[in-house]
Structures are given as structure tokens and as C-alpha cells.
Design a protein around this motif. Structure first.
Motif: not given
Length: 584
Positions: A88, A162, A160, A105, A108, A91-92, A115, A111-112, A84
Motif C-alpha cells: 500500500v 489495510s 479495508s 505492484t 493505488f 502503490s501510493k 483492498c 489497489m483501493q 499490505d
């Protein structure tokens, strides 16, 4: 980096080592990256090059800048983030980095969902995947209101996986509460950094379904069963076994990945009740997983298949694998054995059935299995021996240090008694003349600010002439109090939310009539930096009411909320004793 070259990040983690090995054995050129110079993946013969980067735990923006500069300078075909910490931030910044290389990856937004446990459970409900009863707690009021709907024991998890707080990356372990006092203490220690999700305890064995998917279609599927977990109440697996893919669990995984239209690797974790066969979703890891080496020893190669899919746009045929293959993380599994040897039959986790005590005979039989040629290890392999040899050496050194710590604790008890004999009477005679009192710990975010605030509250409004402040040996200033400190302080009506750390200085040393430090490391460091302070420098534990306690009040920074509360109880006891002898 040439075309076809792969950059594998998080090289200090064992799954990254397995990825480097898997790609290297397939003939792919690999560079291993890590935030430290002694990363385990750097020692693999399959790492063509090794690079270090800013630690994303402390500086995610600097890490992204490094990655962008690296990809502009040295083009590569694929970047594989493993944890992570790197997944993370990348991905952002997919829009920023995606034109420079293929990034392993998901977006985001996706991923949210994986996560954030509340979003994961909502997804599960939508697609008909069973999950435990859960509530989200975002404040103390939420806790009082919403916890009523759950039955103890309750699992307390960060919402979360992360969390980047002002003090850096934070990771909270799962905690099991057996009563309201434990629940309140653990939740309040977390919610200032991250909301928590409370779940009723789910009985069963941890089972992982690992997949490679493309637009939600499962291309490769593997399943494992946890044999050993650390901590014993439930955590990461230290020893696990490959098992055939369960048809029901595969269907659940397919529904979740399909709903997300997931592309890449993922691990879907379930608890499965052996008696009823009922399964319950625990979480989704939208990245490579900690037990990855097991799948490789069983005949899978997720890293190679991911490379083929993303870089060469080829789809490998579903791989068969061997069931019954066992693989362990040696260093952690030794700790599992040690934890079992110290299980207390009266522990609430044992009484509740979380932990099953094992006999000495059972543990010996399990230990003998380590020598079997059929056993596999996460790090130790004959065809890439150096990482395994280094890990063995580090494991031996770590165990030796543990023995030394146990010896040191015994010596520490004797030393504490001697310190009190020598210093306590002098301290008691000094206190009546004290007007300015300084508390010092390492970071000035947990122990010393509470000590100062508690003393100030006790002396407020009674005409006391005592002034107090706190400082830290660590030279970083303006850090907020640790969230566990803020939560624990509330129990004594102490508000640390506005506290900001400050480093110890010559001016503060001159200002103070008396200086209390928390442990011997603090004591020696202050003495070394400020030799003139020796005559007014004391361990706070010297004046506690109990003569049997260690004179040190240890730093709870890397421990749980219960350790913070324990430290605060000792600080309160000591300061109450200070006030008994001071003229207030």
C-alpha cells in the motif's frame, strides 16, 4: 545491487521466503529486506544480501524514504512487496519510486478497489460474479438501520484490509456474530478506525484462484482448496491442497482481472458449496498470498514468471501443475489441532455448522499424515534446510512456552488467592483515607483510562473528595484510546474519545495516595522504577467481589473486543467494591 537484481520485501513472512527461494533457484540475484533482523528469509541460502528497514506498520513515511534512498544508491531491476504493509505505501508513491526501479505492484487506484471490500463487491456485481449479500456500516446509526436487512449469523469484516490509525497499523480479524449484542460490540469496536462490511454467512469451502496477469489477461492460473483454517470459524489456511482449475472460477477470475486491466499477481478467494457447486466471491488479494508455497511445491513459479514478465518482458507458457499436492504451515497447523481438541459442542459456531467437531481418531489420522513423505511444508525443504530447521526450533520453543503458560495459570490461581489473603484487608482499611487515586496499566489506552473515568463518573456530583487520574508504563504520550476501548466504554456511559495517554512519572507517584495496577507485570515495573511506591501499590483485582477470579486483569490489547469488555466488567466490579469501602 546490480542490474537483474531483485529486492524482496517483507522477509519476515513465509511467502517472501518462497519468493526468495523461487528466484534464487532460477539464478536471479536476490536481496531480502525486512523490518527485523531475525527474518525467516534472511536464513535462506538464496538470499545474497539482507537489509533491514523502518517498520511501515509504525512509520510508513520513513519506510518510503529508506526505499527511495536505497534504490538511488543501489539500483535494482525489480522490487517485490509481499504484504499490505509494503504494497500500500509503495502503490501510493509509484510516481516517486517508479523511475528508480520496476515495482511489482499496481497503481493505488486499483489497489483501493481490491483492498476496499465494498469496491470489490461493486466490481463483482458489474462483471456478473456472485457475491454474498452485504452492507457497509460507518456509524452506530448505520448499524441500527442497515443490519435489519441481514440474517444471522453475520460476518463482520473491516472494509479495508489495510488501516493505518494514529496508533499505527491495525488489522482486524473477521468476526462472526450470532446475535445483536455480539454484532454491536464487534462493530462499535472497529468503526472508529475503519468502517466495516457485514455479510450473511456463506456456507462452503474456501477456494483460492491465484493468477499472474498482464493488462487483465491471465497468463498463469493455479487453484487450491483449503483443508484446515485457523481460526476454525474461517481464516487463513494452515493446510491446503492443489486442485485442477475450475472452469467457472477461472472465468470469474478472468472477468475481475480483465475489468481492472490488472498487471501482476493476485489471489481471488471464493467460498464454494460442495453440494450445489455455487461459488461466491470473498475477496481479492492484489499481491502475493499466504499459501504461495503450495503453488511452488505443485510445480508453479509465480515469482520467476513475474520477474520474466516485468524485467525481461517475456511471457512464460502456461505452466501445468500437479493436483493433489498438500502443503502445511507447521507452526499454525499445530494450533489448528489444539483448537480442535478444545472445541465445545455447545459453542454457537458448532451449533450453527461453522465448525465441525472432529473425533480423536480423525485427528490422530490427520496427525499421522504429517510423517508421510508425500507431505510438503511451507518452510521445511531439504534443499534449503536452515529456515526450516530454525522454524522447527522456534515451534518447539513456542509449544514449550505454551506448556509453561498453562502451568503458570494454575500457579497464578493459587497466587491470586494468597495475594488477596495478604493484601485485601489492608486495602479495605486504607480506602477510607484515600483522596487521590491513580490507575496504571501498560499503555494507558485501554484499562487505566476506563478505570479512572468510571470512578470519576460514579463519584461525580455526590460531594466526593476523591480525585483520580491514570497513566501508563509505556513512555509514549498523547496516544488516543484504543477504538475497542472507546466502543466498550459507551456501554457504561464513558466517553474515552478525548483521552490522550500519559506516561507514569515521579510526580504522579508522589501525588497519589493509592495506586492501582492491572497485572503483575505492571506491579513489578512500578516497584522497580519507584521503590517508595510499594506501600501504596495494589493490584486492582484484589478488591473484586469474586475471590475465585485471577487477581490480574490481563491486557486485552492483542485480543478482540470481547476481551476488552470482559476486562471492563472486572474493572467496574472492583471499583464498585472500592466505593463501598471508601468514604465518598
Amino acid at each position: 545491487m546490480a542490474h537483474g537484481h531483485v529486492l524482496v520485501l517483507d522477509g519476515d513472512k513465509i511467502p517472501a521466503l518462497d519468493i526468495v527461494r523461487g528466484l534464487g533457484r532460477a539464478g536471479v540475484s536476490v536481496t531480502a529486506g525486512a523490518p527485523c533482523k531475525d527474518a525467516v528469509a534472511f536464513r535462506s541460502r538464496f538470499a545474497r544480501a539482507c537489509v533491514t528497514y523502518p517498520d511501515p506498520a509504525d512509520a510508513p513515511a520513513a519506510f518510503i524514504e529508506w526505499l527511495e534512498e536505497t534504490l538511488r544508491r543501489d539500483r535494482c531491476s525489480l522490487v517485490i512487496p509481499v504484504t499490505d504493509l509494503t504494497v500500500v505505501p509503495i502503490s501510493k508513491n509509484l510516481d516517486r519510486l517508479g523511475t528508480l526501479s520496476t515495482l511489482a505492484t499496481e497503481s493505488f487506484d486499483k489497489m483501493q478497489i481490491v483492498c476496499d471490500k465494498a469496491s470489490t463487491l461493486q466490481l463483482a456485481r458489474t462483471v456478473g460474479v456472485p457475491a454474498p449479500a452485504s452492507v457497509v456500516v460507518r456509524s452506530a446509526d448505520d448499524l441500527e438501520r442497515r443490519a435489519e436487512t441481514l440474517q444471522f449469523p453475520i460476518a463482520c469484516k473491516p472494509l479495508s484490509s489495510s488501516v493505518w490509525a494514529p496508533s499505527g497499523f491495525r488489522s482486524f480479524p473477521v468476526f462472526y456474530a450470532f446475535d445483536r449484542r455480539e454484532l454491536r460490540a464487534e462493530v462499535l469496536a472497529r468503526i472508529d478506525v475503519c468502517p466495516v462490511i457485514l455479510q450473511e454467512y456463506t456456507q462452503g469451502i474456501g477456494v483460492g484462484v491465484e493468477v499472474l496477469a498482464r493488462n487483465g489477461e491471465l497468463l498463469q492460473v493455479f487453484q487450491h482448496r483449503r483443508l484446515h483454517e485457523l481460526p476454525l470459524t474461517g481464516g487463513g489456511s494452515t493446510y491446503r491442497m492443489s486442485v485442477p482449475v475450475d472452469r467457472t472460477l477461472r472465468e470469474y477470475a478472468a472477468r475481475l482481472m480483465g475489468a481492472l486491466r490488472w498487471t501482476g499477481v493476485a489471489m481471488i478467494e471464493f467460498k464454494v458449496n460442495d453440494e450445489t457447486g455455487a461459488a461466491s466471491l470473498m475477496e481479492i488479494n492484489g499481491r502475493f498470498w499466504g499459501s504461495l508455497p503450495l503453488s511452488s511445491r505443485a510445480g508453479m513459479c509465480f515469482a520467476k514468471d513475474l520477474y520474466e514478465m516485468l524485467v525481461r518482458e517475456k511471457t512464460s507458457a502456461p505452466r501445468p501443475y500437479r493436483s493433489g499436492v498438500r502443503c502445511r504451515r507447521l507452526r499454525d497447523d499445530i494450533e489448528w489441532f489444539k483448537a480442535n481438541l478444545s472445541v465445545d459442542p455447545r459453542d454457537p459456531a458448532v451449533l450453527a455448522g461453522f465448525v465441525r467437531p472432529r473425533s480423536i481418531g480423525t485427528l490422530l489420522r490427520e496427525a499421522v499424515r504429517m510423517a508421510s513423505p508425500a507431505e510438503h511444508y511451507d518452510v521445511q525443504v531439504f534443499w534449503d534446510p536452515v529456515p526450516g530447521a530454525v522454524d522447527l526450533w522456534q515451534t518447539a520453543v513456542e509449544q514449550l512456552r505454551g506448556v509453561k503458560r498453562r502451568i503458570a495459570r494454575g500457579a497464578g490461581r493459587l497466587s491470586s488467592r494468597w495475594y488477596r489473603l495478604r493484601r485485601r484487608n489492608v486495602l479495605v482499611q486504607t480506602l477510607p483515607a484515600v483522596e487521590k487515586l491513580l490507575f496504571v496499566c501498560y499503555g494507558n489506552i485501554i484499562r487505566s483510562p476506563f478505570a479512572s473515568a468510571y470512578l470519576a463518573r460514579r463519584t461525580s456530583g455526590n460531594g466526593s473528595r476523591i480525585e483520580t487520574t491514570s497513566a501508563g508504563i509505556y513512555d509514549r504520550q498523547d496516544r488516543e484510546a484504543d477504538p475497542r476501548a472507546i466502543a466498550a466504554g459507551r456501554g457504561w456511559n464513558i466517553d474515552l474519545s478525548s483521552h490522550r495517554s500519559k506516561p507514569l512519572s515521579e510526580d504522579l507517584i508522589r501525588w497519589a495516595d493509592l495506586i492501582f495496577v492491572m497485572d503483575r507485570t505492571n506491579l513489578e515495573e512500578v516497584r522497580k522504577r519507584y521503590p517508595d511506591s510499594a506501600g501504596k501499590l495494589y493490584l486492582l483485582g484484589a478488591i473484586e467481589s469474586s475471590d475465585s477470579a485471577d487477581v490480574q486483569i490481563p491486557d486485552p490489547y492483542r485480543k478482540d473486543a470481547a476481551a476488552v469488555e470482559a476486562a471492563y466488567r472486572r474493572i467496574v466490579d472492583a471499583i464498585d467494591s472500592v466505593l463501598t469501602h471508601a468514604r465518598c
